[in-house]
Design an enzyme around this catalytic site. Structure first.
Site, PDB file in Angstrom:
ATOM      1  N   ASN A  76       0.840  -1.207   0.000  1.00  0.00           N
ATOM      2  CA  ASN A  76       0.000   0.000   0.000  1.00  0.00           C
ATOM      3  C   ASN A  76       0.868   1.246   0.000  1.00  0.00           C
ATOM      4  O   ASN A  76       2.008   1.227   0.471  1.00  0.00           O
ATOM      5  CB  ASN A  76      -0.943  -0.006   1.209  1.00  0.00           C
ATOM      6  N   CYS A 137       5.288   4.313   9.703  1.00  0.00           N
ATOM      7  CA  CYS A 137       4.762   4.281   8.330  1.00  0.00           C
ATOM      8  C   CYS A 137       5.915   4.522   7.355  1.00  0.00           C
ATOM      9  O   CYS A 137       6.599   5.546   7.455  1.00  0.00           O
ATOM     10  CB  CYS A 137       3.682   5.345   8.145  1.00  0.00           C
ATOM     11  N   CYS A 347       3.289 -38.293  -8.521  1.00  0.00           N
ATOM     12  CA  CYS A 347       3.496 -37.085  -9.330  1.00  0.00           C
ATOM     13  C   CYS A 347       4.964 -36.864  -9.654  1.00  0.00           C
ATOM     14  O   CYS A 347       5.294 -36.150 -10.601  1.00  0.00           O
ATOM     15  CB  CYS A 347       2.932 -35.866  -8.608  1.00  0.00           C
ATOM     16  N   CYS A 378      20.577 -39.743   1.256  1.00  0.00           N
ATOM     17  CA  CYS A 378      19.654 -38.790   1.902  1.00  0.00           C
ATOM     18  C   CYS A 378      20.318 -38.117   3.104  1.00  0.00           C
ATOM     19  O   CYS A 378      20.939 -38.780   3.930  1.00  0.00           O
ATOM     20  CB  CYS A 378      18.398 -39.536   2.348  1.00  0.00           C
ATOM     21  N   CYS A 388       5.771 -32.142  -1.600  1.00  0.00           N
ATOM     22  CA  CYS A 388       4.767 -33.177  -1.886  1.00  0.00           C
ATOM     23  C   CYS A 388       3.361 -32.566  -1.832  1.00  0.00           C
ATOM     24  O   CYS A 388       2.955 -32.029  -0.808  1.00  0.00           O
ATOM     25  CB  CYS A 388       4.869 -34.323  -0.866  1.00  0.00           C
TER      26      CYS A 388
HETATM   27  C1  LIG Z   1      -3.719   0.327   3.424  1.00  0.00           C
HETATM   28  C2  LIG Z   1      -2.979   0.341   4.728  1.00  0.00           C
HETATM   29  C3  LIG Z   1      -2.939   1.518   5.471  1.00  0.00           C
HETATM   30  C4  LIG Z   1      -2.259   1.535   6.697  1.00  0.00           C
HETATM   31  N1  LIG Z   1      -2.284   2.682   7.450  1.00  0.00           N
HETATM   32  C5  LIG Z   1      -1.680   2.694   8.663  1.00  0.00           C
HETATM   33  C6  LIG Z   1      -1.781   3.806   9.534  1.00  0.00           C
HETATM   34  O1  LIG Z   1      -2.424   4.815   9.234  1.00  0.00           O
HETATM   35  N2  LIG Z   1      -1.152   3.744  10.728  1.00  0.00           N
HETATM   36  C7  LIG Z   1      -0.440   2.647  11.133  1.00  0.00           C
HETATM   37  O2  LIG Z   1       0.110   2.637  12.254  1.00  0.00           O
HETATM   38  N3  LIG Z   1      -0.344   1.567  10.338  1.00  0.00           N
HETATM   39  C8  LIG Z   1      -0.956   1.561   9.129  1.00  0.00           C
HETATM   40  N4  LIG Z   1      -0.902   0.431   8.356  1.00  0.00           N
HETATM   41  C9  LIG Z   1      -0.149  -0.749   8.830  1.00  0.00           C
HETATM   42  C10 LIG Z   1      -1.063  -1.753   9.523  1.00  0.00           C
HETATM   43  O3  LIG Z   1      -1.681  -1.217  10.668  1.00  0.00           O
HETATM   44  C11 LIG Z   1      -0.272  -3.019   9.935  1.00  0.00           C
HETATM   45  O4  LIG Z   1       0.756  -2.647  10.827  1.00  0.00           O
HETATM   46  C12 LIG Z   1       0.344  -3.746   8.739  1.00  0.00           C
HETATM   47  O5  LIG Z   1      -0.501  -3.682   7.615  1.00  0.00           O
HETATM   48  C13 LIG Z   1       0.644  -5.219   9.054  1.00  0.00           C
HETATM   49  O6  LIG Z   1      -0.522  -5.923   9.427  1.00  0.00           O
HETATM   50  P1  LIG Z   1      -1.399  -6.825   8.389  1.00  0.00           P
HETATM   51  O7  LIG Z   1      -0.458  -7.795   7.749  1.00  0.00           O
HETATM   52  O8  LIG Z   1      -2.473  -7.440   9.227  1.00  0.00           O
HETATM   53  O9  LIG Z   1      -1.968  -5.860   7.382  1.00  0.00           O
HETATM   54  C14 LIG Z   1      -1.589   0.379   7.145  1.00  0.00           C
HETATM   55  C15 LIG Z   1      -1.632  -0.798   6.381  1.00  0.00           C
HETATM   56  C16 LIG Z   1      -2.318  -0.826   5.191  1.00  0.00           C
HETATM   57  C17 LIG Z   1      -2.367  -2.110   4.403  1.00  0.00           C
HETATM   58  S1  SF4 Z   2       5.602 -38.885  -2.439  1.00  0.00           S
HETATM   59 FE1  SF4 Z   2       4.426 -37.038  -2.812  1.00  0.00          FE
HETATM   60  S2  SF4 Z   2       5.714 -35.798  -4.128  1.00  0.00           S
HETATM   61 FE2  SF4 Z   2       6.545 -37.857  -4.164  1.00  0.00          FE
HETATM   62  S3  SF4 Z   2       5.597 -38.800  -5.941  1.00  0.00           S
HETATM   63 FE3  SF4 Z   2       4.329 -39.296  -4.183  1.00  0.00          FE
HETATM   64  S4  SF4 Z   2       2.795 -37.692  -4.129  1.00  0.00           S
HETATM   65 FE4  SF4 Z   2       4.396 -36.965  -5.489  1.00  0.00          FE
HETATM   66  S1  SF4 Z   3      14.824 -34.109  -0.344  1.00  0.00           S
HETATM   67 FE1  SF4 Z   3      14.101 -35.839   0.896  1.00  0.00          FE
HETATM   68  S2  SF4 Z   3      15.103 -37.620   0.048  1.00  0.00           S
HETATM   69 FE2  SF4 Z   3      16.173 -35.839  -0.736  1.00  0.00          FE
HETATM   70  S3  SF4 Z   3      17.863 -35.556   0.682  1.00  0.00           S
HETATM   71 FE3  SF4 Z   3      16.191 -34.270   1.395  1.00  0.00          FE
HETATM   72  S4  SF4 Z   3      15.107 -35.576   2.869  1.00  0.00           S
HETATM   73 FE4  SF4 Z   3      16.426 -36.931   1.660  1.00  0.00          FE
END
Ligand SMILES: Cc1cc2nc3c(=O)[nH]c(=O)nc-3n(C[C@H](O)[C@H](O)[C@H](O)COP(=O)(O)O)c2cc1C
Ligand code: SF4
Ligand code: SF4
Length: 411
Positions: A76, A137, A347, A378, A388
């Protein structure tokens, strides 16, 4: 709906539950906050107010997707409130009058000591229960405000002292994650009189570039800017900072309001287990609406019921001691992956990832599309279990590096 007692006392104020709107457009006016409180949120941190009135760009958001999942991360370009200070103060006053049992936290941001002190006084006069100081901010158009202040412990301390002169209310200092060490500004805020810490605000980001126009996103008349990133993708960064604060001698006793990528009750619980007593949410409300609080309350209640826990505070900080320095981890064993052949959908993704990104320890029988692990190769990294798609690879046999050793391992 099962509802356990989720009430908690935080910085001397009683919350009916720990779930709060974080300061942002989700708590921008009386009507929005009223709807949120009616939906069950325990309180709100109103959109940051100040004498500075923001002039915003359009559009102002962008998202990071992965495999078509929207909102993995959210960018944002908003600053603080667009409404006048008088309008915001009136809205907050009415909210407190109409919802006396919910918690009203006023988020403020000043441009100098006098403004911080005046703002603290004004929000105290309209009946706020607490103050949150926005030192974080990352996209303010003035460098006298926002994360530039939050990166400067001396300024943080000075402005907290000004807030303390203007108010006797408990107050949170909201930290920026755009810094290597959060302990210094957090400690400075406590020395300046802050009662607790709110963290994190958004992470400085460039979320993508339009390949046709070759301009960052979102595009504002042919240009873009670095600005704040939030949502699910920032949760690991938030948890890491919170753990750092909770384990440092200088800040470990500071009450913390946790923020950053909380969408589900499981996310919320992770913050609680790492020491947060209240939780704040924005991005997931912007995506799904206020009603997510029902899932937060019900999920946490069921977890507490299952674990026989009556008080939320009994969960706070339970995981802190289980995150230790890398040098203290047990490096004495390998745990091999175990493939459940009945659930395997053949898969081949584990084979590809182990070959190209691991240790070539999985063989692929092309004829029958069957995988098997070669234990001689391994190393037990478990990349295969992570890729997986049906999660049919679990932790199996343990091999001790010192062959004479045999002991209980907690996996
Ligand atoms: C659109 C938007 C506006 C924000 N405005 C403010 C603000 O005015 N003051 C503030 O302290 N934080 C503001 N934030 C930050 C949020 O409060 C929060 O710290 C941050 O988004 C992380 O939390 P979240 O992952 O739940 O969004 C804003 C965030 C977003 C996305
Ligand atoms: S073990 Fe999981 S990742 Fe590996 S072949 Fe089977 S389904 Fe696919
Ligand atoms: S990816 Fe899985 S099989 Fe390959 S080394 Fe790591 S733990 Fe062993």
């Amino acid at each position: 709906m099962l509802k356990k007692d989720l009430s908690i006392e935080f910085m001397g104020v009683k919350f009916e539950n720990p779930f709060l709107l974080s300061s942002s457009p989700v708590g921008n006016c009386y009507e929005m906050c009223s709807k949120a409180l009616e939906s069950g949120w325990g309180g709100i941190v109103f959109k940051t107010v100040g004498f500075f009135i923001a002039n915003e760009v359009s559009p102002r958001f962008a998202e990071l997707q992965k495999e078509r999942a929207p909102f993995v991360g959210f960018k944002n370009m908003e600053q603080i409130a667009e409404h006048s200070l008088e309008e915001n103060l009136a809205a907050m006053k009415k909210l407190k009058e109409d919802y006396p049992n919910k918690v009203l936290i006023a988020s403020i941001m000043g441009q100098n000591e006098k403004e911080w002190e005046d703002l603290a006084r004004l929000v105290t006069e309209i009946g706020a229960d607490m103050i949150e100081c926005n030192f974080s901010c990352p996209q303010m158009t003035s460098h006298a405000m926002g994360s530039d202040v939050g990166q400067n412990p001396e300024l943080v301390k000075k402005y907290c002292q000004a807030v303390r002169r203007g108010s006797n209310l408990p107050f949170l200092a909201k930290m920026t994650p755009n810094i290597g060490n959060m302990v210094e500004p957090a400690y400075a805020s406590m020395q300046g009189g802050a009662t607790g810490i709110a963290t994190i605000n958004t992470v400085k980001s460039i979320v993508g570039v339009d390949l046709e126009k070759q301009i960052g996103l979102p595009i504002v008349n042919g240009k873009s800017s670095v600005s704040g990133y939030s949502g699910k993708a920032v949760k690991p960064i938030a948890l890491r900072f919170i753990h750092e604060l909770k384990t440092n001698e200088k800040t470990k006793d500071a009450p913390i309001s946790g923020i950053g990528g909380i969408e589900t009750w499981e996310d919320a619980l992770e913050f609680i287990l790492l020491g947060c007593e209240t939780l704040q949410v924005t991005t997931s409300i912007m995506q799904y609406g206020y009603r997510i609080v029902e899932d937060l309350i019900s999920g946490l209640s069921h977890y507490m019921e299952e674990k026989n826990i009556d008080k939320l505070e009994d969960l706070v900080g339970k995981a802190i001691d289980n995150i230790i320095p890398a040098e203290d981890l047990d490096r004495g064993y390998i745990v091999y992956p175990e493939i459940n052949k009945d659930e395997c959908i053949k898969c081949g993704r584990c084979y590809i990832s182990c070959y190209d990104g691991g240790h070539q320890a999985i063989s692929w029988d092309k004829e029958n599309r069957e995988v098997s692990v070669d234990k001689d190769k391994c190393v037990g990294c478990h990349l295969c279990s992570l890729v997986c798609p049906v999660k049919c690879i679990s932790k199996g046999e343990i091999k001790f590096k010192n062959e004479n050793e045999n002991r209980e391992i907690s996996l």
